[in-house]
Structures are given as structure tokens and as C-alpha cells.
Write an enzyme that holds these catalytic residues in place. Structure first.
Site, PDB file in Angstrom:
ATOM      1  N   ARG A   1       0.834  -1.204   0.000  1.00 45.47           N
ATOM      2  CA  ARG A   1       0.000   0.000   0.000  1.00 45.47           C
ATOM      3  C   ARG A   1       0.868   1.252   0.000  1.00 45.47           C
ATOM      4  O   ARG A   1       0.564   2.250  -0.656  1.00 45.47           O
ATOM      5  CB  ARG A   1      -0.947  -0.025   1.199  1.00 45.47           C
ATOM      6  CG  ARG A   1      -1.998   1.067   1.140  1.00 45.47           C
ATOM      7  CD  ARG A   1      -3.070   0.867   2.190  1.00 45.47           C
ATOM      8  NE  ARG A   1      -2.535   0.973   3.538  1.00 45.47           N
ATOM      9  CZ  ARG A   1      -3.227   0.670   4.644  1.00 45.47           C
ATOM     10  NH1 ARG A   1      -4.460   0.214   4.553  1.00 45.47           N
ATOM     11  NH2 ARG A   1      -2.682   0.808   5.831  1.00 45.47           N
TER      12      ARG A   1
ATOM     13  N   LYS B   1      -2.555   6.574   1.326  1.00 48.97           N
ATOM     14  CA  LYS B   1      -2.399   7.021   2.707  1.00 48.97           C
ATOM     15  C   LYS B   1      -1.478   8.234   2.744  1.00 48.97           C
ATOM     16  O   LYS B   1      -0.314   8.147   3.120  1.00 48.97           O
ATOM     17  CB  LYS B   1      -1.869   5.871   3.570  1.00 48.97           C
ATOM     18  CG  LYS B   1      -2.537   5.814   4.933  1.00 48.97           C
ATOM     19  CD  LYS B   1      -2.239   4.509   5.645  1.00 48.97           C
ATOM     20  CE  LYS B   1      -2.623   4.594   7.084  1.00 48.97           C
ATOM     21  NZ  LYS B   1      -4.071   4.684   7.332  1.00 48.97           N
TER      22      LYS B   1
ATOM     23  N   GLU C   1     -16.290   6.468   3.973  1.00 50.14           N
ATOM     24  CA  GLU C   1     -15.627   6.032   5.200  1.00 50.14           C
ATOM     25  C   GLU C   1     -15.525   7.207   6.153  1.00 50.14           C
ATOM     26  O   GLU C   1     -16.040   8.289   5.880  1.00 50.14           O
ATOM     27  CB  GLU C   1     -14.249   5.440   4.885  1.00 50.14           C
ATOM     28  CG  GLU C   1     -13.285   6.420   4.230  1.00 50.14           C
ATOM     29  CD  GLU C   1     -11.863   5.880   4.154  1.00 50.14           C
ATOM     30  OE1 GLU C   1     -11.416   5.208   5.108  1.00 50.14           O
ATOM     31  OE2 GLU C   1     -11.186   6.141   3.151  1.00 50.14           O
TER      32      GLU C   1
HETATM   33  C1  LIG Z   1      -5.170   3.866   7.593  1.00 49.55           C
HETATM   34  C2  LIG Z   1      -6.586   4.163   7.220  1.00 49.55           C
HETATM   35  C3  LIG Z   1      -7.622   3.223   7.403  1.00 49.55           C
HETATM   36  C4  LIG Z   1      -7.414   1.901   8.076  1.00 49.55           C
HETATM   37  O1  LIG Z   1      -6.573   1.036   7.369  1.00 49.55           O
HETATM   38  P1  LIG Z   1      -5.917  -0.218   8.116  1.00 49.55           P
HETATM   39  O2  LIG Z   1      -5.002  -0.790   7.093  1.00 49.55           O
HETATM   40  O3  LIG Z   1      -7.030  -1.152   8.459  1.00 49.55           O
HETATM   41  O4  LIG Z   1      -5.237   0.307   9.327  1.00 49.55           O
HETATM   42  C5  LIG Z   1      -8.892   3.568   6.958  1.00 49.55           C
HETATM   43  N1  LIG Z   1      -9.149   4.771   6.394  1.00 49.55           N
HETATM   44  C6  LIG Z   1      -8.186   5.700   6.225  1.00 49.55           C
HETATM   45  C7  LIG Z   1      -8.538   6.993   5.615  1.00 49.55           C
HETATM   46  C8  LIG Z   1      -6.881   5.419   6.625  1.00 49.55           C
HETATM   47  O5  LIG Z   1      -5.934   6.349   6.461  1.00 49.55           O
END
Ligand SMILES: *Cc1c(COP(=O)(O)O)cnc(C)c1O
Length: 340
Positions: free
Chosen positions: A81, A183, A219
Site C-alpha cells: 500500500r 495514505k 468512510e
Molecule cells: C489507515 C486508514 C484506514 C485503516 O486502514 P488499516 O489498514 O485497516 O489500518 C482507513 N481509512 C483511512 C482513511 C486510513 O488512512
């Protein structure tokens, strides 16, 4: 020797640990990287990260299993990722195998900081990268730093899994062809005002909608969302602007292969919210946090699972995934990386 910390009462904040991994990118290549005791970073005042936010990050945890091993959960997916984030932000990819090696080295160097089994605490790892040389015209940096620091953390939500309240904000999180799926720090910078405002109004989190039509659920600022339907199907929104949560992908697998439930990633419309039995947020930090109520501009949607505890399916998902992570339940092949 383990550090003298009250593991049971740790919060979710930064505590400086002994070592962090540091690797520099210069003249088109990454150096070998070192473990450093220096937690400070010095850089030019016009560094690309400071002016144009060229930075991305990851988050994962190391923890002690029931049989006393120290492990990480699916670090290969964090590596992949982060590579995707780097490509979208015109940053040099840190090789995925080297990423996992660096995670391993960093945890090994900080073993005394890994909380003991049963404490509820974990060692949080924060890999990140940023453009470090001076730029003033808008262009990618030529020099970068990749780092991983660790910090011991308690449960994300103090006081356990009390259902929270979400609101549908008037702000959007991500554009259809923007950066919502990577991210990037910039996705968090713009979420600070909406979250401060949500807290002021008495809500725990924002439930963002798709910004093109504002009819579909996406989300929250830092966690994906899952729902349980009246016929016990686990569903999660499908969209190109959602960050692909590793926790969510793991939970969908657990629902199907461990709990024998149907699991489906599909578009979820705001109008459907009143028809769900359960709702929860998912991410590395909290694993799963139950949602008791969603407020959409005066409309109050109360989940049948109520405001006292997790819904029954959410609880099963939580118990199974944390059981897998803590070594109480056999994990699917490749999910658990044993470090010590
Ligand atoms: C990091 C993150 C998540 C959660 O991802 P995980 O891999 O499960 O920790 C969900 N939404 C956003 C916007 C994120 O930055």
C-alpha cells in the site's frame, strides 16, 4: 528487559522508544538504512514536505501472542500500500521486501517496548516517507527519507467498545479521481477541521459520502466502515476513493471463511442506512469500533444493536480477528509475521 510501563493504562499517544529505522534516497537510490537513537529530524526550510505536503505513511502493530512470540499482522500489505501511495505522490517506492525487513529490524531493536500479552496494549509502528530537499517551484523532491518509528499504545478507544455516534458532515473527504485511496498526510490535514467541528457538535466521527453524488457512504477520516444487514450479511462500501483498509479486507475474509457469513463489497446508499442491523468502524488502531447512531442532518438513525455494546456479528468478527492476531486462533497462511 521490558520497560517499566503501566501497560494496562497506556493511552494512544506518542512515547519515544529507543530505535527508529532511517533510510535516505539520493541520486536515484536508497541507502542501506540504519537504526538510529535520534528522534529529531533537521531539514531545509523549503523542503518539499513542508511546502507541498509530499509525504505518505503507514500504520501497523507488533504485539505479543499467547505463546510469547512477538508478531506483526500482514506487513506485506502495508509495504504494497505504501508503494501505491508513493507512485501516486511521485515519490520513490521503498522496495516492498526491504520494507518488511525494516519493520522486522525496528521491532527487534525495540523489543523491550512491546507490551505483554493480555495487557490490551500493542507496539504501534509508523512507517513514513517525505520529500526532504528544498524546492520552490512545484515539482517532486529529489531526495527523500523513509523512516519507521514505534510507540507503545493502549486501546484506541478508552473504556472499551462503547458504540459511538457518527454524523454525515457537509465536508467531503476525497474526490472521485483524487487521493482518497492512498495514505497521504494531505488527506488528514483537510480532515482536521471537520473532526474538530464534529467533536464540538457532540459527535465522535464524520461519515463521509462520495463527493460526486453525496448519495453513497464512503468512510470516516481514518477508518473504513462495515455494516451487517438484517439477514446477517457483512457489507462494506465499494469506491475508488476509499483507503483500502487491511483490517477491513481481513474482516471480510474472516466473515466468509471463519464465520460462514456472506461478505460483500458494494455501493451502499445513504437511504439504506436505516435497514442495517449493525455498523462498525475498522482500522489498525481500534480493530473494530461499534456505531450506535448515525445523524444525517436532523435524521437520527439508531442501529438496532443499541448504544451499550457491540452487535453480535461485530463481536464475533472482533473476537475472531483479534484471536487470529493474538495467536489464539489459527491464522490464514501468511497473515502473521513472527519477529521474535
Ligand atoms: C489507515 C486508514 C484506514 C485503516 O486502514 P488499516 O489498514 O485497516 O489500518 C482507513 N481509512 C483511512 C482513511 C486510513 O488512512
Amino acid at each position: 528487559m521490558k520497560k517499566d510501563i503501566d501497560w494496562q493504562n497506556l493511552g494512544f499517544g506518542y512515547i519515544k522508544t529507543d530505535y527508529r529505522f532511517v533510510s535516505n534516497y539520493k541520486d536515484g537510490k536508497w541507502d542501506e538504512g540504519v537504526l538510529s537513537t535520534d528522534s529529531e529530524i533537521t531539514m531545509n526550510e523549503s523542503a518539499c514536505v513542508l511546502q507541498y505536503a509530499q509525504t505518505c505513511f503507514e500504520g501497523l502493530k507488533a504485539y505479543t501472542t499467547q505463546d510469547g512470540h512477538v508478531v506483526c499482522f500482514r506487513p506485506d500489505l502495508n509495504a504494497k500500500r505504501m508503494a501505491d501511495s508513493c507512485r501516486r505522490l511521485e515519490m520513490p517506492v521503498y522496495p516492498e521486501d526491504k520494507f518488511v525487513e525494516a519493520v522486522e529490524k525496528t521491532v527487534k531493536a525495540n523489543l523491550d517496548w512491546v507490551p505483554p500479552y493480555g495487557s490490551g496494549a500493542t507496539l504501534y509502528l509508523r512507517p513514513y516517507m517525505f520529500g526532504s530537499n528544498a524546492v520552490i517551484g512545484v515539482k517532486p523532491a529529489e531526495e527523500y527519507q523513509f523512516r519507521i518509528f514505534t510507540t507503545p499504545v493502549g486501546p484506541y478507544f478508552k473504556g472499551g467498545a462503547k458504540p459511538i455516534t457518527l454524523r454525515v458532515p457537509d465536508f467531503d473527504r476525497a474526490a472521485p479521481r483524487g487521493t482518497g485511496h492512498v495514505k497521504a498526510g494531505l488527506n488528514y490535514a483537510m480532515s482536521l477541521h471537520p473532526i474538530v467541528d464534529a467533536h464540538k457538535q457532540g459527535y465522535n466521527e464524520n461519515m463521509y459520502l462520495d463527493s460526486a453524488t453525496r448519495t453513497k457512504v464512503e468512510e470516516t477520516g481514518g477508518a473504513n466502515i462495515i455494516f451487517v444487514t438484517k439477514d446477517n450479511k457483512v457489507v462494506t462500501p465499494k469506491s475508488n476513493s476509499i483507503l483500502p483498509s487491511i483490517t477491513r479486507r481481513s474482516l471480510m475474509y474472516v466473515a466468509e471463511h471463519y464465520l460462514g457469513l456472506k461478505a460483500e463489497e458494494r455501493e451502499i446508499y445513504v437511504e439504506e442506512l436505516k435497514d442495517f442491523n449493525e455498523c462498525a468502524l475498522c482500522g489498525t488502531a481500534a480493530v473494530l469500533s461499534p456505531v450506535g447512531e448515525i445523524v444525517n442532518h436532523g435524521e437520527h438513525i439508531c442501529l438496532p444493536s443499541g448504544k451499550e455494546k457491540m452487535g453480535p456479528i461485530t463481536q464475533k468478527l472482533y473476537d475472531t480477528l483479534t484471536g487470529i492476531q493474538m495467536g489464539r486462533i489459527e491464522a490464514p497462511e501468511g497473515w502473521i509475521k513472527v519477529i521474535a
